[in-house]
Design a protein around this motif. Sequence first.
Motif, mmCIF file in Angstrom:
data_model
loop_
_atom_site.group_PDB
_atom_site.id
_atom_site.type_symbol
_atom_site.label_atom_id
_atom_site.label_comp_id
_atom_site.label_asym_id
_atom_site.label_seq_id
_atom_site.Cartn_x
_atom_site.Cartn_y
_atom_site.Cartn_z
ATOM 1 N N ARG A 233 0.848 -1.189 0.000
ATOM 2 C CA ARG A 233 0.000 0.000 0.000
ATOM 3 C C ARG A 233 0.882 1.237 0.000
ATOM 4 O O ARG A 233 2.025 1.193 0.436
ATOM 5 N N VAL A 236 1.231 5.930 4.405
ATOM 6 C CA VAL A 236 0.128 6.636 5.051
ATOM 7 C C VAL A 236 0.307 8.155 4.965
ATOM 8 O O VAL A 236 1.415 8.659 5.031
ATOM 9 N N THR A 237 -0.802 8.846 4.771
ATOM 10 C CA THR A 237 -0.807 10.306 4.854
ATOM 11 C C THR A 237 -1.308 10.674 6.248
ATOM 12 O O THR A 237 -2.456 10.396 6.589
ATOM 13 N N VAL A 260 -14.627 8.283 -1.667
ATOM 14 C CA VAL A 260 -15.369 7.141 -1.124
ATOM 15 C C VAL A 260 -16.595 7.574 -0.328
ATOM 16 O O VAL A 260 -17.216 6.756 0.355
ATOM 17 N N GLY B 135 -5.549 -13.092 3.640
ATOM 18 C CA GLY B 135 -5.048 -11.883 2.997
ATOM 19 C C GLY B 135 -3.560 -11.655 3.183
ATOM 20 O O GLY B 135 -3.022 -10.661 2.708
ATOM 21 N N ARG B 201 -18.948 0.377 3.887
ATOM 22 C CA ARG B 201 -18.199 1.176 4.859
ATOM 23 C C ARG B 201 -18.250 0.494 6.227
ATOM 24 O O ARG B 201 -19.300 -0.016 6.623
ATOM 25 N N GLN B 258 -15.162 -0.335 0.853
ATOM 26 C CA GLN B 258 -14.529 0.815 0.208
ATOM 27 C C GLN B 258 -13.795 1.656 1.251
ATOM 28 O O GLN B 258 -12.754 2.225 0.964
ATOM 29 N N LEU B 259 -14.389 1.755 2.433
ATOM 30 C CA LEU B 259 -13.817 2.593 3.498
ATOM 31 C C LEU B 259 -13.820 1.820 4.820
ATOM 32 O O LEU B 259 -14.866 1.332 5.249
ATOM 33 N N ARG B 276 -7.332 -6.092 5.325
ATOM 34 C CA ARG B 276 -6.291 -5.403 4.562
ATOM 35 C C ARG B 276 -6.627 -5.188 3.091
ATOM 36 O O ARG B 276 -5.970 -4.399 2.433
ATOM 37 N N SER B 278 -9.319 -3.790 2.152
ATOM 38 C CA SER B 278 -10.188 -2.604 2.097
ATOM 39 C C SER B 278 -9.556 -1.549 1.191
ATOM 40 O O SER B 278 -8.342 -1.367 1.186
ATOM 41 N N LYS B 279 -10.397 -0.814 0.439
ATOM 42 C CA LYS B 279 -9.853 0.145 -0.534
ATOM 43 C C LYS B 279 -9.152 1.303 0.175
ATOM 44 O O LYS B 279 -8.009 1.603 -0.105
ATOM 45 N N VAL B 280 -9.857 1.954 1.082
ATOM 46 C CA VAL B 280 -9.271 3.062 1.842
ATOM 47 C C VAL B 280 -9.339 2.716 3.322
ATOM 48 O O VAL B 280 -10.403 2.368 3.835
ATOM 49 N N ILE B 281 -8.189 2.796 3.993
ATOM 50 C CA ILE B 281 -8.140 2.493 5.425
ATOM 51 C C ILE B 281 -7.749 3.759 6.177
ATOM 52 O O ILE B 281 -6.777 4.431 5.819
ATOM 53 N N VAL B 282 -8.540 4.103 7.181
ATOM 54 C CA VAL B 282 -8.244 5.246 8.044
ATOM 55 C C VAL B 282 -7.900 4.699 9.428
ATOM 56 O O VAL B 282 -8.634 3.864 9.962
ATOM 57 N N TYR B 295 -0.514 0.196 7.196
ATOM 58 C CA TYR B 295 -1.492 -0.263 6.204
ATOM 59 C C TYR B 295 -2.517 0.807 5.862
ATOM 60 O O TYR B 295 -3.305 0.649 4.946
ATOM 61 N N ALA B 296 -2.504 1.909 6.644
ATOM 62 C CA ALA B 296 -3.543 2.922 6.489
ATOM 63 C C ALA B 296 -3.260 3.844 5.305
ATOM 64 O O ALA B 296 -2.110 4.081 4.944
ATOM 65 N N THR B 297 -4.335 4.346 4.711
ATOM 66 C CA THR B 297 -4.236 5.361 3.672
ATOM 67 C C THR B 297 -4.092 6.722 4.346
ATOM 68 O O THR B 297 -3.252 7.527 3.964
#
Lengths: 261, 319
Positions: A233, A236-237, A260, B135, B201, B258-259, B276, B278-282, B295-297
């Motif tokens: 990935r 991170v930001t 999203v 995964g 989500r 997705q989120l 893991r 997931s499209k976008v990870i916060v 792993y986070a976006t």
Amino acid sequence: MKIAACVKITPATDSRISILADGTGIDASGIKWIISPYDQVAIEQAVLLAEANKGTEVVIVTVGDDNAVAQLRAGALAVGGDRAVLVQDAALANSDNLGVAKALAAVLKKEAVDLAFFGKVAVDDDASQVPGMAAELLGWPQVSSASKFELAGSGFTAVRAVGGGMEQEVRGSFPVVITADRDLAVPRYAKLPQIMKAKKKKVDTLSLSDLGLSAGDVAPKVAVSSYALPPSREKVTLLGGSAQEAAAELVRRLRDEAKVL
Amino acid sequence: MSGILVFAESEAGAFKKTTFELLGKAVELGLALDQRVYAAVLGDAPAASLGGYGASKVFQVAGSFGAYSTLAVTAGLAAAMKASGASVLLAAASYAGKDALPRLAARLDAGHAPDITDLRVEGGALVGRRPVYSGKAFVDVRISSGTAIYTVRPNSFPAIAAVGGTAEVIAVTAEAGGKDVEVLNTRAPDTEIADLTEAVRIVSGGRGVKDQASYDSLIRPLAAVLGATPGASRAAVDAGFAPHSHQVGQTGKTVNPQLYIATGISGAIQHLAGMRTSKVIVAINKDPEAPIFEYATYGIVDDLFAVVPALTEEFKKAL
């Protein structure tokens, strides 16, 4: 009554998985092997039934190699399984889950069990295929992802989660295949006297021909290749500032950048 | 035998989102392989409307499919496969996908590739890609039998948009055969929230949430404002913050939204294994060293008790 618990030996869930350089599989060195956690729940449910019903035998069944014996003794026979059957055959090592299901179905038929428990999924290939395939080959009904199981009259009742948060209570008769969800039972820890006793319990090894099957019967229809680690990935930001500022910036980015929302 | 048959799963007479995801992929594969796209519908649902989503014919199996039955689904799909003459079946990795499709594979002596997250054409043949070890790794799967079944993880493909039109509907009858278990009762979920495995989500809470009261007062409201499904780490479930049905991870649910918003979750390997893809990870965690940040976006290194209420307010304004 005779109950089978069908199990698979898998890497422990906290194992770090690394891939062989040629991508043909995972690097097995340093992996700690266990009985797949949901299969451990299946064993516990079988043992609980045996303890509550005198004269019930619990047979542990697996497909594997010599290394499986230690896991069968430590994880299954030391927690109440009476004996084990290991199906070992070079043809099965290269088979697929339908081939494995054919071997297990043949054992269940030969043993004439009333009831076969499986874990709902094995934590290596995450496939959830073998129990349903075995049930079909045997012509038995199945109850997948059972969170509750009780004997009732000459049959049983069970609760299964059928998706969307829905739960069904079902009733049926034997023989049947049941797959265990985590809530079905809480696996016990083996105690020293049982571990000692388990060393003397019988583990029978059977080949495909012992089960009336040939290598052709388990020829794979599904080929697995190109093992790889997950795509990496992006970094991170990190969003700084006060909690308020970071929250506002996150919402903006999810909407405008990641799209999203 | 040729053609790609999509199991158009429906719920209370409406097609599930996965139906349109599968039809979209089937149309793409049909063009690449020069094969027609069909749909199979079990019970009452607006079958003809699937013509607007790429199905050239729809095989509708009559009968009552309201209360889930393994044998009814297996027999219905076997009859639709036979009537359509399709050689490929695509279905969602839903409960039916995990329960009845392996059974169907054994009945048809077909190869079955479960939990696919990608499907491509290579040298005129289909190749599936799927996660294994929850995964931690991915593999390619190729099916060599004449009939092939692929079950696809929800949210793997974009849903196809309607282009209008209707399809010819062919009525199919199926004999369930065999004695299935009898359904005594079905309990509906407490709320209308989506199943974790199919959720678009997810907002999850971990050990950092501290107690059930905080889970209920912070995590659930954030999930509610987003229309997300609340999830939890194993630590949070073991500590009683949320029931096991909420657990994401190797011994809980494997999710593909997705989120995915992880709050107070350090990112144990078993948890990462379940989310893991997931499209976008916060990630929201006050420990900057928490593995989840790898792993986070997007990440916020701060106290979740300050961030989550602020985030709930911001989402209320934005949505």
